[in-house]
Scaffold this motif. Structure first.
Motif, PDB file in Angstrom:
ATOM      1  N   VAL A 108       0.934  -1.129  -0.014  1.00  0.00           N
ATOM      2  CA  VAL A 108      -0.045  -0.020   0.040  1.00  0.00           C
ATOM      3  C   VAL A 108       0.695   1.349   0.106  1.00  0.00           C
ATOM      4  N   PHE A 109       0.704   2.321  -0.961  1.00  0.00           N
ATOM      5  CA  PHE A 109       1.414   3.331  -0.909  1.00  0.00           C
ATOM      6  C   PHE A 109       0.558   4.539  -0.690  1.00  0.00           C
ATOM      7  N   LEU A 110       0.959   5.506  -0.066  1.00  0.00           N
ATOM      8  CA  LEU A 110       0.131   6.957   0.411  1.00  0.00           C
ATOM      9  C   LEU A 110       1.145   8.248  -0.075  1.00  0.00           C
ATOM     10  N   MET A 111       0.476   8.982  -0.349  1.00  0.00           N
ATOM     11  CA  MET A 111       1.049  10.233  -0.793  1.00  0.00           C
ATOM     12  C   MET A 111       1.943  10.213  -2.090  1.00  0.00           C
ATOM     13  N   ILE A 112       1.368   9.627  -2.969  1.00  0.00           N
ATOM     14  CA  ILE A 112       2.061   9.650  -4.245  1.00  0.00           C
ATOM     15  C   ILE A 112       1.961  11.133  -4.600  1.00  0.00           C
ATOM     16  N   GLY A 113       0.942  11.610  -4.901  1.00  0.00           N
ATOM     17  CA  GLY A 113       0.539  12.935  -5.011  1.00  0.00           C
ATOM     18  C   GLY A 113       0.203  13.410  -6.793  1.00  0.00           C
ATOM     19  N   ARG A 114       1.179  13.101  -7.450  1.00  0.00           N
ATOM     20  CA  ARG A 114       1.290  13.352  -8.949  1.00  0.00           C
ATOM     21  C   ARG A 114       1.311  12.170  -9.942  1.00  0.00           C
ATOM     22  N   LEU A 115       1.003  12.150 -10.918  1.00  0.00           N
ATOM     23  CA  LEU A 115       0.970  11.285 -11.960  1.00  0.00           C
ATOM     24  C   LEU A 115       2.460  10.719 -12.201  1.00  0.00           C
ATOM     25  N   ASP A 116       3.334  11.778 -12.266  1.00  0.00           N
ATOM     26  CA  ASP A 116       4.866  11.443 -12.693  1.00  0.00           C
ATOM     27  C   ASP A 116       5.423  10.744 -11.665  1.00  0.00           C
ATOM     28  N   LYS A 117       5.190  10.894 -10.353  1.00  0.00           N
ATOM     29  CA  LYS A 117       5.680  10.236  -9.262  1.00  0.00           C
ATOM     30  C   LYS A 117       4.894   8.816  -9.088  1.00  0.00           C
ATOM     31  N   LEU A 118       3.639   8.547  -9.480  1.00  0.00           N
ATOM     32  CA  LEU A 118       3.096   7.231  -9.509  1.00  0.00           C
ATOM     33  C   LEU A 118       3.703   6.544 -10.811  1.00  0.00           C
ATOM     34  N   GLU A 119       3.987   7.075 -11.978  1.00  0.00           N
ATOM     35  CA  GLU A 119       4.850   6.459 -12.930  1.00  0.00           C
ATOM     36  C   GLU A 119       6.055   6.051 -12.399  1.00  0.00           C
ATOM     37  N   GLY A 120       6.950   6.816 -11.874  1.00  0.00           N
ATOM     38  CA  GLY A 120       8.174   6.119 -11.469  1.00  0.00           C
ATOM     39  C   GLY A 120       8.152   5.222 -10.315  1.00  0.00           C
TER      40      GLY A 120
END
Length: 188
Positions: free
Chosen positions: A166-178
């Motif tokens: 479980v991941f929290l605090m991703i915030g932006r799509l570019d961070k999610l992609e990374g």
């Protein structure tokens, strides 16, 4: 913020102290701690919008004699003790003998998957554990972006593996992609 302001009485001051790890507009935690302390001791603020609400309380709080002392309501999203900085706020209040109450809530790391019908553990699938990670470090940097991202993610500890991530605090799509790329690279 606007939805919160709809239910806050007009005589209350509302101050936006939102935290965003990757935003230059975010308040520093030490400044939030100081603001809470000043407001609790009867101070005022020039800020105009948000999630810190103060209302005058007749007679002040229990431990200070100021009649201008205020009742402070600190609203935080999710679980403020999970990747939050609630500890420093509470330490500041304790150090100044200011009474406080914490109202626990259900963390989004559990509530989100449950609302989506996704079990974090499942006996049929032999899924016995779950782990929670912050998708962003204390400086706003996304995890999984460095050359050593497989080691940095650390989904096993001392030979114990985690079944559900479980991941929290991703915030932006570019961070999610990374993060997704790092997960694929690490074989998770």
């Amino acid at each position: 913020h606007n939805d919160i302001c709809k239910v806050v009485p007009k005589h209350c001051e509302v101050i936006c102290v939102g935290k965003r790890g990757d935003s230059k507009k975010s308040w520093k935690q030490s400044d939030i701690d100081e603001l809470i302390l000043q407001m609790a001791l009867g101070g005022t603020s020039s800020a105009s919008t948000s999630t810190l609400t103060s209302c005058n309380v007749r007679g002040g709080n229990q431990n200070h004699s100021s009649n201008d002392a205020k009742c402070i309501i600190r609203l935080k999203g999710g679980d403020p003790f999970l990747f939050g900085r609630t500890r420093t706020e509470i330490e500041s209040l304790r150090a100044n003998n200011i009474a406080y109450t914490y109202t626990p809530n259900i963390s989004s790391c559990i509530a989100g998957p449950h609302l989506g019908g996704i079990p974090l553990t499942d006996a049929f699938l032999n899924c016995q554990s779950f782990g929670v990670w912050s998708g962003t470090d204390a400086f706003g940097k996304s995890i999984g972006t460095g050359s050593d991202c497989g080691d940095e993610l650390g989904f096993t500890r001392d030979g114990l593996s985690v079944d559900t991530l479980v991941f929290l605090m991703i915030g932006r799509l570019d961070k999610l992609e990374g993060l997704c790329n790092a997960l694929i690279k690490s074989g998770s």
